[in-house]
Design an enzyme around this catalytic site. Structure first.
Site, PDB file in Angstrom:
ATOM      1  N   HIS A  31      -0.113 -21.969  54.447  1.00  0.00           N
ATOM      2  CA  HIS A  31      -1.011 -21.785  53.298  1.00  0.00           C
ATOM      3  C   HIS A  31      -2.412 -21.470  53.821  1.00  0.00           C
ATOM      4  O   HIS A  31      -2.823 -21.981  54.871  1.00  0.00           O
ATOM      5  CB  HIS A  31      -1.021 -23.069  52.440  1.00  0.00           C
ATOM      6  CG  HIS A  31      -1.723 -22.879  51.133  1.00  0.00           C
ATOM      7  ND1 HIS A  31      -3.092 -22.882  51.019  1.00  0.00           N
ATOM      8  CD2 HIS A  31      -1.236 -22.649  49.891  1.00  0.00           C
ATOM      9  CE1 HIS A  31      -3.419 -22.671  49.743  1.00  0.00           C
ATOM     10  NE2 HIS A  31      -2.309 -22.517  49.036  1.00  0.00           N
ATOM     11  N   GLY A  64      -7.487 -20.449  43.606  1.00  0.00           N
ATOM     12  CA  GLY A  64      -8.374 -21.459  43.024  1.00  0.00           C
ATOM     13  C   GLY A  64      -9.693 -20.909  42.519  1.00  0.00           C
ATOM     14  O   GLY A  64     -10.620 -21.658  42.241  1.00  0.00           O
ATOM     15  N   GLY A 116      -1.004 -23.222  42.066  1.00  0.00           N
ATOM     16  CA  GLY A 116      -1.791 -24.388  42.464  1.00  0.00           C
ATOM     17  C   GLY A 116      -2.257 -25.154  41.244  1.00  0.00           C
ATOM     18  O   GLY A 116      -1.517 -25.945  40.660  1.00  0.00           O
ATOM     19  N   GLY A 117      -3.493 -24.894  40.836  1.00  0.00           N
ATOM     20  CA  GLY A 117      -4.131 -25.661  39.757  1.00  0.00           C
ATOM     21  C   GLY A 117      -3.269 -25.841  38.517  1.00  0.00           C
ATOM     22  O   GLY A 117      -3.146 -26.952  37.976  1.00  0.00           O
ATOM     23  N   GLU A 148      -0.455 -14.416  48.818  1.00  0.00           N
ATOM     24  CA  GLU A 148      -1.572 -15.091  48.159  1.00  0.00           C
ATOM     25  C   GLU A 148      -2.878 -14.522  48.697  1.00  0.00           C
ATOM     26  O   GLU A 148      -3.349 -14.960  49.770  1.00  0.00           O
ATOM     27  CB  GLU A 148      -1.533 -16.590  48.443  1.00  0.00           C
ATOM     28  CG  GLU A 148      -0.298 -17.290  47.950  1.00  0.00           C
ATOM     29  CD  GLU A 148      -0.563 -18.760  47.683  1.00  0.00           C
ATOM     30  OE1 GLU A 148      -0.362 -19.177  46.552  1.00  0.00           O
ATOM     31  OE2 GLU A 148      -1.006 -19.456  48.598  1.00  0.00           O
ATOM     32  N   ASN A 172       2.252 -26.098  43.951  1.00  0.00           N
ATOM     33  CA  ASN A 172       1.588 -26.688  45.108  1.00  0.00           C
ATOM     34  C   ASN A 172       0.499 -27.625  44.591  1.00  0.00           C
ATOM     35  O   ASN A 172      -0.551 -27.166  44.151  1.00  0.00           O
ATOM     36  CB  ASN A 172       0.980 -25.565  45.961  1.00  0.00           C
ATOM     37  CG  ASN A 172       0.139 -26.101  47.093  1.00  0.00           C
ATOM     38  OD1 ASN A 172       0.218 -27.279  47.441  1.00  0.00           O
ATOM     39  ND2 ASN A 172      -0.683 -25.239  47.679  1.00  0.00           N
ATOM     40  N   TRP A 173       0.791 -28.912  44.657  1.00  0.00           N
ATOM     41  CA  TRP A 173      -0.159 -29.890  44.099  1.00  0.00           C
ATOM     42  C   TRP A 173      -1.368 -30.107  44.999  1.00  0.00           C
ATOM     43  O   TRP A 173      -2.319 -30.761  44.607  1.00  0.00           O
ATOM     44  CB  TRP A 173       0.536 -31.231  43.899  1.00  0.00           C
ATOM     45  CG  TRP A 173       1.619 -31.252  42.870  1.00  0.00           C
ATOM     46  CD1 TRP A 173       2.153 -30.193  42.178  1.00  0.00           C
ATOM     47  CD2 TRP A 173       2.325 -32.412  42.412  1.00  0.00           C
ATOM     48  NE1 TRP A 173       3.133 -30.630  41.330  1.00  0.00           N
ATOM     49  CE2 TRP A 173       3.263 -31.985  41.458  1.00  0.00           C
ATOM     50  CE3 TRP A 173       2.260 -33.770  42.731  1.00  0.00           C
ATOM     51  CZ2 TRP A 173       4.122 -32.883  40.796  1.00  0.00           C
ATOM     52  CZ3 TRP A 173       3.111 -34.656  42.092  1.00  0.00           C
ATOM     53  CH2 TRP A 173       4.030 -34.207  41.122  1.00  0.00           C
ATOM     54  N   LYS A 174      -1.317 -29.639  46.223  1.00  0.00           N
ATOM     55  CA  LYS A 174      -2.377 -29.883  47.209  1.00  0.00           C
ATOM     56  C   LYS A 174      -2.637 -31.392  47.304  1.00  0.00           C
ATOM     57  O   LYS A 174      -1.719 -32.180  47.122  1.00  0.00           O
ATOM     58  CB  LYS A 174      -3.638 -29.100  46.844  1.00  0.00           C
ATOM     59  CG  LYS A 174      -3.324 -27.644  46.490  1.00  0.00           C
ATOM     60  CD  LYS A 174      -4.522 -26.784  46.407  1.00  0.00           C
ATOM     61  CE  LYS A 174      -4.121 -25.426  45.866  1.00  0.00           C
ATOM     62  NZ  LYS A 174      -5.089 -24.408  46.113  1.00  0.00           N
ATOM     63  N   GLU A 224      -5.187 -22.544  53.061  1.00  0.00           N
ATOM     64  CA  GLU A 224      -6.030 -23.732  53.282  1.00  0.00           C
ATOM     65  C   GLU A 224      -5.683 -24.397  54.616  1.00  0.00           C
ATOM     66  O   GLU A 224      -6.545 -24.977  55.269  1.00  0.00           O
ATOM     67  CB  GLU A 224      -5.890 -24.701  52.096  1.00  0.00           C
ATOM     68  CG  GLU A 224      -6.616 -24.147  50.868  1.00  0.00           C
ATOM     69  CD  GLU A 224      -6.060 -24.586  49.532  1.00  0.00           C
ATOM     70  OE1 GLU A 224      -5.263 -25.540  49.484  1.00  0.00           O
ATOM     71  OE2 GLU A 224      -6.430 -23.956  48.520  1.00  0.00           O
ATOM     72  N   SER A 228      -4.386 -18.088  41.327  1.00  0.00           N
ATOM     73  CA  SER A 228      -4.855 -18.231  39.942  1.00  0.00           C
ATOM     74  C   SER A 228      -3.828 -17.774  38.910  1.00  0.00           C
ATOM     75  O   SER A 228      -4.180 -17.138  37.910  1.00  0.00           O
ATOM     76  CB  SER A 228      -6.194 -17.505  39.742  1.00  0.00           C
ATOM     77  OG  SER A 228      -7.182 -18.073  40.581  1.00  0.00           O
TER      78      SER A 228
HETATM   79  C1  PEP Z   1      -2.189 -22.147  45.829  1.00  0.00           C
HETATM   80  O1  PEP Z   1      -2.684 -23.200  46.122  1.00  0.00           O
HETATM   81  O2  PEP Z   1      -1.254 -21.700  46.506  1.00  0.00           O
HETATM   82  C2  PEP Z   1      -2.691 -21.421  44.668  1.00  0.00           C
HETATM   83  C3  PEP Z   1      -2.200 -20.243  44.426  1.00  0.00           C
HETATM   84  O3  PEP Z   1      -3.666 -22.048  43.933  1.00  0.00           O
HETATM   85  P1  PEP Z   1      -4.203 -21.581  42.493  1.00  0.00           P
HETATM   86  O4  PEP Z   1      -3.007 -21.308  41.630  1.00  0.00           O
HETATM   87  O5  PEP Z   1      -4.992 -22.768  41.996  1.00  0.00           O
HETATM   88  O6  PEP Z   1      -5.033 -20.373  42.701  1.00  0.00           O
END
Ligand code: PEP
Length: 246
Positions: free
Chosen positions: A94, A170, A229-230, A164, A8-10, A96, A208
């Site tokens: 998600h 994040g 994500g990251g 999640e 997930n590049w956001k 967010e 994470s």
């Molecule tokens: C996400 O955005 O779904 C996520 C899990 O982010 P991260 O891996 O950065 O915690």
């Protein structure tokens, strides 16, 4: 059933860096038994989708419109538009989106309906906040999200659920292996009891995930992949997580 590693590049990248990121990951050592999905911002999807990728490389959107058909919905992108661009998946609900766009379970459920109808597979995100976990409410919260966000009759390989925990997204904090095992067991039981073709429903962990913890998380019972994500923005890290899913 292949494990799925979805990135997930956001709201990150520009056109060139998006193309380079996908090209560099695909050039890497991707095991044939792991499905990999890139979820770039809408505007870069057509810059990165290609016909000549291996069969286990997929693309996805990060959201789709609540309104099913084309129409006067300024700024919206429909599920069928994503399908038209070459997407196979769409992330829905998600945290967010739930937080910054006030998306309720009912809104997510409608989006799931449209996405499935358009021929997409959905990655439905659920997870408790830190306060809810401190109060011991994680199981009822997640079960309610599943109940209200996934319409009746949805299941099988069209459905992916991503657990999640909001406090792990994040933040660098990861749920313990025991917490993940317990919650994935709770979700698996719900899927078995309530959803269609339950054995084909994949349950991902997200929050994470990085190369250092991927192998431990991905070998836990009922963890069928990861939503990343990251670390999905860094070629070496994303490839290391993919390798850990082999
Ligand atoms: C996400 O955005 O779904 C996520 C899990 O982010 P991260 O891996 O950065 O915690």
């Amino acid at each position: 059933m292949n494990k799925l590693i979805a990135g997930n590049w956001k709201m990150n990248c520009d056109r060139v860096s998006a193309q380079v990121l996908v090209a560099d990951v695909v050039k890497g050592d991707i095991p044939g038994n792991v499905d990999v999905c890139f979820c770039p911002p809408f505007v870069y999807i057509s810059d990165v989708v290609g016909d000549d990728f291996p069969k286990n490389i997929f693309f996805g959107g990060q959201d789709c419109s609540y309104y099913g058909e084309n129409g006067a919905y300024t700024g919206d992108v429909s599920a069928s538009m994503l399908k038209d661009l070459g997407c196979e998946y769409v992330i829905l609900g998600h945290s967010e989106r739930r937080q910054y766009h006030v998306e309720s379970n009912n809104i997510i459920s409608k989006k799931v309906e449209h996405a499935i109808k358009a021929g997409l597979k959905v990655i439905v995100c659920v997870g408790e906040t830190e306060k809810e976990r401190q109060e011991g409410l994680q199981n009822p919260v997640v079960i309610m999200q599943l109940k209200e966000s996934i319409p009746e009759g949805v299941g099988g390989e069209n459905l992916v659920i991503a657990y999640e925990p909001v406090w792990a997204i994040g933040t660098g904090k990861t749920a313990t292996a025991q917490d993940v095992q317990e919650m994935h067991g709770v979700i698996r039981r719900y899927v078995q009891e309530k959803l269609d073709k339950p054995d084909l429903v994949r349950i991902l962990y997200g929050g994470s995930v990085k190369p250092e913890n991927a192998a431990e998380l991905l070998q836990i019972e009922n963890v069928d992949g990861a939503l990343v994500g990251g670390a999905s923005l860094k070629v070496d890290q994303f490839l290391a997580i993919i390798a850990a899913a082999k």
